[in-house]
Design a protein around this motif. Structure first.
Motif, PDB file in Angstrom:
ATOM      1  N   HIS A 182       0.610  -1.194   0.102  1.00  0.00           N
ATOM      2  CA  HIS A 182      -0.178   0.377  -0.176  1.00  0.00           C
ATOM      3  C   HIS A 182       1.120   0.901  -0.199  1.00  0.00           C
ATOM      4  CE1 HIS A 182      -3.644   2.571   1.106  1.00  0.00           C
ATOM      5  NE2 HIS A 182      -2.736   3.098   1.307  1.00  0.00           N
ATOM      6  N   GLY A 192      -3.594   3.911  -3.256  1.00  0.00           N
ATOM      7  CA  GLY A 192      -3.325   3.138  -3.264  1.00  0.00           C
ATOM      8  C   GLY A 192      -3.782   2.125  -3.819  1.00  0.00           C
ATOM      9  N   HIS A 201      -6.378  -3.976   1.472  1.00  0.00           N
ATOM     10  CA  HIS A 201      -5.571  -5.093   1.514  1.00  0.00           C
ATOM     11  C   HIS A 201      -6.039  -6.764   0.876  1.00  0.00           C
ATOM     12  CE1 HIS A 201      -3.339  -2.655   3.692  1.00  0.00           C
ATOM     13  NE2 HIS A 201      -3.782  -2.709   4.143  1.00  0.00           N
TER      14      HIS A 201
END
Length: 362
Positions: A182, A192, A201
């Motif tokens: 990120h 990101g 994520h």
């Protein structure tokens, strides 16, 4: 000595130039900064202009029209300044007529920024990396400093490149992203990985039909069941394209993200930190004798900034050598102190902490 006479110290690197004008006893000082003054990186004319500008502003900040009695200029890539036209151009640009003037490399200045002792070892890790054995304030042996393409192991550039390499390989391979992913993707692309899907994520969680073929160009030919892999590959390619056109300093600017991610427990970043520290310790070992108890100075932005890299390097060096380990302060202040020594000799020693600390480079 007349109190209107001052000493001048300059620390000129590729990114910035810092100048300090100070009383020889260190009780009064003024400083200024400007663009990079490395003649190898910027050319002699631009380097002279940068150094002269910083010196002029420091003199103005000191006030009273002081006369420079002694000056030490620590210049990265300094060879063109030592002889010939480069030195003459520099002398013409600076108000140093009649002053005791020395032009030296940045390595002895970095060592003096950490200790008033005459001999020891300095390890510098900034954009590049180099270690040197110092005797009587002169470099007598040097390891690495071979440039970003062929050396500078453990430097800011090395850290940034290793971080970017790890991130793009993980993205292209469809592996789970980590905090380092990120940080690097955001630094390079301005956003990101979460911009490419609903998960912050874990790019592998995206379904195969979340994006149409127009968003991925050539990647649309891959098997549809590997949509997350396609997305990771696309993001990796974007990072690659951006960094391939970036200068080395931009890659080195990624280095702080490695320390940040390692502090968050990122295993990828932690591995990079461990490797960088081991390489830097090896560089020191190349110029330092076993059993040496003289000081070791850590210099350069990578090692003067608190964080995992500095801690790991400090730990390795302290375990190998029973010697004081210091962190460098102001390079311009150290150069000013070296100039004061040319006037006062050992009597200038008490001024060292005043100049190196009060002029801490910002």
């Amino acid at each position: 000595m007349d109190d209107v006479k001052v000493v001048l110290g300059v620390d000129a690197g590729g990114t910035s130039t810092r100048a300090m004008v100070a009383s020889p006893d260190g009780l009064r000082a003024a400083r200024a900064s400007g663009p990079g003054g490395n003649p190898s990186a910027r050319g002699v004319e631009a380097a002279c202009a940068a150094i002269a500008g910083a010196v002029t502003r420091a003199l103005e900040a000191y006030g009273g029209g002081p006369e420079i009695a002694a000056a030490v200029l620590g210049v990265a890539g300094h060879e063109p300044f030592l002889t010939g036209a480069g030195r003459e151009a520099l002398l013409r640009a600076l108000p140093v007529a009649g002053a005791r003037l020395q032009v030296v490399g940045d390595v002895p200045v970095a060592f003096a920024a950490g200790t008033p002792e005459p001999s020891g070892t300095v390890l510098i890790s900034g954009t590049g990396a180099v270690a040197a054995a110092i005797e009587d304030r002169e470099a007598v042996a040097i390891a690495d400093g071979l440039g970003w393409l062929l050396g500078d192991r453990g430097s800011g550039y090395w850290l940034g490149r290793r971080a970017a390499e790890s991130v793009v390989r993980r993205l292209a391979g469809g592996e789970p992203d980590t905090p380092l992913t990120h940080l690097i993707v955001t630094a390079v692309l301005g956003h990101g990985p979460q911009k490419h899907g609903p998960q912050k994520h874990g790019l592998q969680k995206h379904g195969p039909r979340e994006h149409g073929p127009r968003e991925h160009g050539p990647q649309e030919r891959g098997p549809r069941e590997h949509g997350p892999h396609e997305e990771g590959r696309s993001l990796a390619n974007a990072v690659i394209r951006s960094l391939q056109s970036a200068p080395p300093a931009a890659v080195a600017a990624l280095a702080p993200h490695v320390g940040t991610a390692a502090s968050q427990g990122d295993p990828v970043a932690t591995e990079i930190v461990t490797e960088a520290a081991a390489l830097l310790a090896e560089t020191v070992a190349a110029v330092r004798r076993p059993g040496d108890t003289t000081p070791i100075v850590l210099a350069g932005s990578v090692l003067t900034t608190p964080g995992p890299v500095r801690e790991a390097v400090h730990d390795l060096l302290s375990r190998r050598w029973r010697a004081p380990i210091a962190t460098a302060g102001s390079g311009a202040g150290a150069a000013a102190w070296l100039a004061a020594r040319t006037l006062l000799g050992p009597a200038a020693t008490p001024a060292h902490p005043l100049l190196v600390t009060s002029g801490a480079d910002e």
